[in-house]
Design a protein around this motif. Structure first.
Motif, PDB file in Angstrom:
ATOM      1  N   ASN A  32      30.882  36.366  50.768  1.00  0.00           N
ATOM      2  CA  ASN A  32      32.144  36.611  51.473  1.00  0.00           C
ATOM      3  C   ASN A  32      33.267  36.791  50.449  1.00  0.00           C
ATOM      4  O   ASN A  32      33.050  36.697  49.231  1.00  0.00           O
ATOM      5  N   GLY A  33      34.457  37.042  50.937  1.00  0.00           N
ATOM      6  CA  GLY A  33      35.585  37.314  50.053  1.00  0.00           C
ATOM      7  C   GLY A  33      35.879  36.211  49.054  1.00  0.00           C
ATOM      8  O   GLY A  33      36.134  36.481  47.877  1.00  0.00           O
ATOM      9  N   THR A  34      35.844  34.964  49.500  1.00  0.00           N
ATOM     10  CA  THR A  34      36.127  33.850  48.600  1.00  0.00           C
ATOM     11  C   THR A  34      35.032  33.717  47.544  1.00  0.00           C
ATOM     12  O   THR A  34      35.321  33.563  46.357  1.00  0.00           O
ATOM     13  N   ALA A  35      33.779  33.798  47.965  1.00  0.00           N
ATOM     14  CA  ALA A  35      32.674  33.716  47.008  1.00  0.00           C
ATOM     15  C   ALA A  35      32.726  34.879  46.023  1.00  0.00           C
ATOM     16  O   ALA A  35      32.457  34.708  44.835  1.00  0.00           O
ATOM     17  N   ALA A  36      33.101  36.056  46.507  1.00  0.00           N
ATOM     18  CA  ALA A  36      33.227  37.220  45.627  1.00  0.00           C
ATOM     19  C   ALA A  36      34.321  36.986  44.589  1.00  0.00           C
ATOM     20  O   ALA A  36      34.150  37.313  43.409  1.00  0.00           O
ATOM     21  N   THR A  37      35.441  36.416  45.010  1.00  0.00           N
ATOM     22  CA  THR A  37      36.530  36.101  44.086  1.00  0.00           C
ATOM     23  C   THR A  37      36.062  35.127  43.013  1.00  0.00           C
ATOM     24  O   THR A  37      36.348  35.301  41.827  1.00  0.00           O
ATOM     25  N   ILE A  38      35.325  34.099  43.433  1.00  0.00           N
ATOM     26  CA  ILE A  38      34.811  33.101  42.495  1.00  0.00           C
ATOM     27  C   ILE A  38      33.854  33.756  41.506  1.00  0.00           C
ATOM     28  O   ILE A  38      33.962  33.552  40.291  1.00  0.00           O
ATOM     29  N   LEU A  39      32.911  34.553  42.010  1.00  0.00           N
ATOM     30  CA  LEU A  39      31.926  35.170  41.122  1.00  0.00           C
ATOM     31  C   LEU A  39      32.590  36.138  40.149  1.00  0.00           C
ATOM     32  O   LEU A  39      32.272  36.135  38.954  1.00  0.00           O
ATOM     33  N   ARG A  40      33.498  36.946  40.616  1.00  0.00           N
ATOM     34  CA  ARG A  40      34.199  37.872  39.707  1.00  0.00           C
ATOM     35  C   ARG A  40      34.881  37.105  38.574  1.00  0.00           C
ATOM     36  O   ARG A  40      34.848  37.518  37.409  1.00  0.00           O
ATOM     37  N   ALA A  41      35.537  36.011  38.927  1.00  0.00           N
ATOM     38  CA  ALA A  41      36.234  35.210  37.916  1.00  0.00           C
ATOM     39  C   ALA A  41      35.239  34.586  36.935  1.00  0.00           C
ATOM     40  O   ALA A  41      35.485  34.573  35.723  1.00  0.00           O
ATOM     41  N   LEU A  42      34.122  34.083  37.433  1.00  0.00           N
ATOM     42  CA  LEU A  42      33.101  33.515  36.554  1.00  0.00           C
ATOM     43  C   LEU A  42      32.569  34.562  35.582  1.00  0.00           C
ATOM     44  O   LEU A  42      32.427  34.306  34.381  1.00  0.00           O
ATOM     45  N   LEU A  43      32.286  35.747  36.100  1.00  0.00           N
ATOM     46  CA  LEU A  43      31.750  36.813  35.258  1.00  0.00           C
ATOM     47  C   LEU A  43      32.774  37.297  34.229  1.00  0.00           C
ATOM     48  O   LEU A  43      32.408  37.809  33.171  1.00  0.00           O
ATOM     49  N   GLU A  49      37.139  25.133  36.556  1.00  0.00           N
ATOM     50  CA  GLU A  49      38.413  24.453  36.748  1.00  0.00           C
ATOM     51  C   GLU A  49      39.544  25.460  36.944  1.00  0.00           C
ATOM     52  O   GLU A  49      40.414  25.277  37.794  1.00  0.00           O
ATOM     53  N   GLN A  50      39.546  26.525  36.145  1.00  0.00           N
ATOM     54  CA  GLN A  50      40.567  27.568  36.285  1.00  0.00           C
ATOM     55  C   GLN A  50      40.460  28.247  37.647  1.00  0.00           C
ATOM     56  O   GLN A  50      41.471  28.509  38.294  1.00  0.00           O
ATOM     57  N   ILE A  51      39.239  28.526  38.056  1.00  0.00           N
ATOM     58  CA  ILE A  51      39.018  29.200  39.335  1.00  0.00           C
ATOM     59  C   ILE A  51      39.480  28.320  40.486  1.00  0.00           C
ATOM     60  O   ILE A  51      40.159  28.788  41.403  1.00  0.00           O
ATOM     61  N   SER A  52      39.121  27.051  40.448  1.00  0.00           N
ATOM     62  CA  SER A  52      39.515  26.123  41.516  1.00  0.00           C
ATOM     63  C   SER A  52      41.027  26.007  41.617  1.00  0.00           C
ATOM     64  O   SER A  52      41.584  26.029  42.716  1.00  0.00           O
ATOM     65  N   ALA A  53      41.691  25.915  40.483  1.00  0.00           N
ATOM     66  CA  ALA A  53      43.149  25.815  40.488  1.00  0.00           C
ATOM     67  C   ALA A  53      43.765  27.092  41.066  1.00  0.00           C
ATOM     68  O   ALA A  53      44.700  27.029  41.876  1.00  0.00           O
ATOM     69  N   SER A  56      43.232  27.239  44.912  1.00  0.00           N
ATOM     70  CA  SER A  56      44.082  26.318  45.682  1.00  0.00           C
ATOM     71  C   SER A  56      45.536  26.785  45.705  1.00  0.00           C
ATOM     72  O   SER A  56      46.282  26.428  46.617  1.00  0.00           O
ATOM     73  N   ARG A  57      45.944  27.606  44.737  1.00  0.00           N
ATOM     74  CA  ARG A  57      47.295  28.175  44.752  1.00  0.00           C
ATOM     75  C   ARG A  57      47.387  29.365  45.698  1.00  0.00           C
ATOM     76  O   ARG A  57      48.422  29.584  46.330  1.00  0.00           O
ATOM     77  N   LYS A  58      46.315  30.143  45.814  1.00  0.00           N
ATOM     78  CA  LYS A  58      46.359  31.406  46.556  1.00  0.00           C
ATOM     79  C   LYS A  58      45.776  31.334  47.966  1.00  0.00           C
ATOM     80  O   LYS A  58      46.038  32.215  48.774  1.00  0.00           O
ATOM     81  N   GLN A  59      44.975  30.316  48.248  1.00  0.00           N
ATOM     82  CA  GLN A  59      44.305  30.198  49.542  1.00  0.00           C
ATOM     83  C   GLN A  59      44.757  28.910  50.230  1.00  0.00           C
ATOM     84  O   GLN A  59      45.159  27.961  49.560  1.00  0.00           O
ATOM     85  N   PRO A  60      44.625  28.846  51.536  1.00  0.00           N
ATOM     86  CA  PRO A  60      44.978  27.610  52.245  1.00  0.00           C
ATOM     87  C   PRO A  60      43.843  26.583  52.121  1.00  0.00           C
ATOM     88  O   PRO A  60      43.134  26.283  53.077  1.00  0.00           O
ATOM     89  N   VAL A  61      43.656  26.085  50.909  1.00  0.00           N
ATOM     90  CA  VAL A  61      42.583  25.137  50.637  1.00  0.00           C
ATOM     91  C   VAL A  61      43.089  24.109  49.619  1.00  0.00           C
ATOM     92  O   VAL A  61      43.901  24.439  48.748  1.00  0.00           O
ATOM     93  N   THR A  62      42.642  22.882  49.765  1.00  0.00           N
ATOM     94  CA  THR A  62      43.056  21.835  48.829  1.00  0.00           C
ATOM     95  C   THR A  62      42.351  22.030  47.487  1.00  0.00           C
ATOM     96  O   THR A  62      41.282  22.659  47.418  1.00  0.00           O
TER      97      THR A  62
END
Length: 91
Positions: A32-43, A49-53, A56-62
């Motif tokens: 999904n979109g969030t997982a895609a964002t995470i994977l792109r950033a990892l790659l 830690e950078q991805i999580s931060a 949490s700034r860009k999505q409605p998630v803690t």
């Protein structure tokens, strides 16, 4: 720790997500979109830690949920043998 897709995994962009094709098994994995964002950033070399931060700034998630989501995706990609940690270069 860095992450890369395995050599036999193909990444395909879709309109709002990613699809991974496991060439060994002929299976598709849709992210999904969030997982895609995470994977792109990892790659791209970002740390979990950078991805999580960033999430949490860009999505409605803690921050805690962003960390759990990022860690869960990494664990699933590794377990499914879609991704791996690159070997350390010889010194």
């Amino acid at each position: 720790m860095p992450l890369q897709l395995r050599a036999d995994v193909t990444l395909c962009e879709t309109t709002d997500a990613l699809v991974l094709l496991d060439g060994r098994r002929g299976r598709y994995w849709q992210l999904n979109g969030t997982a895609a964002t995470i994977l792109r950033a990892l790659l791209a070399g970002a740390t979990p830690e950078q991805i999580s931060a960033d999430l949490s700034r860009k999505q409605p998630v803690t921050p805690d949920q962003a960390t759990r989501d990022t860690t869960a995706l990494i664990d699933q990609l590794l377990k499914a043998r879609l991704a791996e940690h690159p070997p350390h270069p010889a010194r």
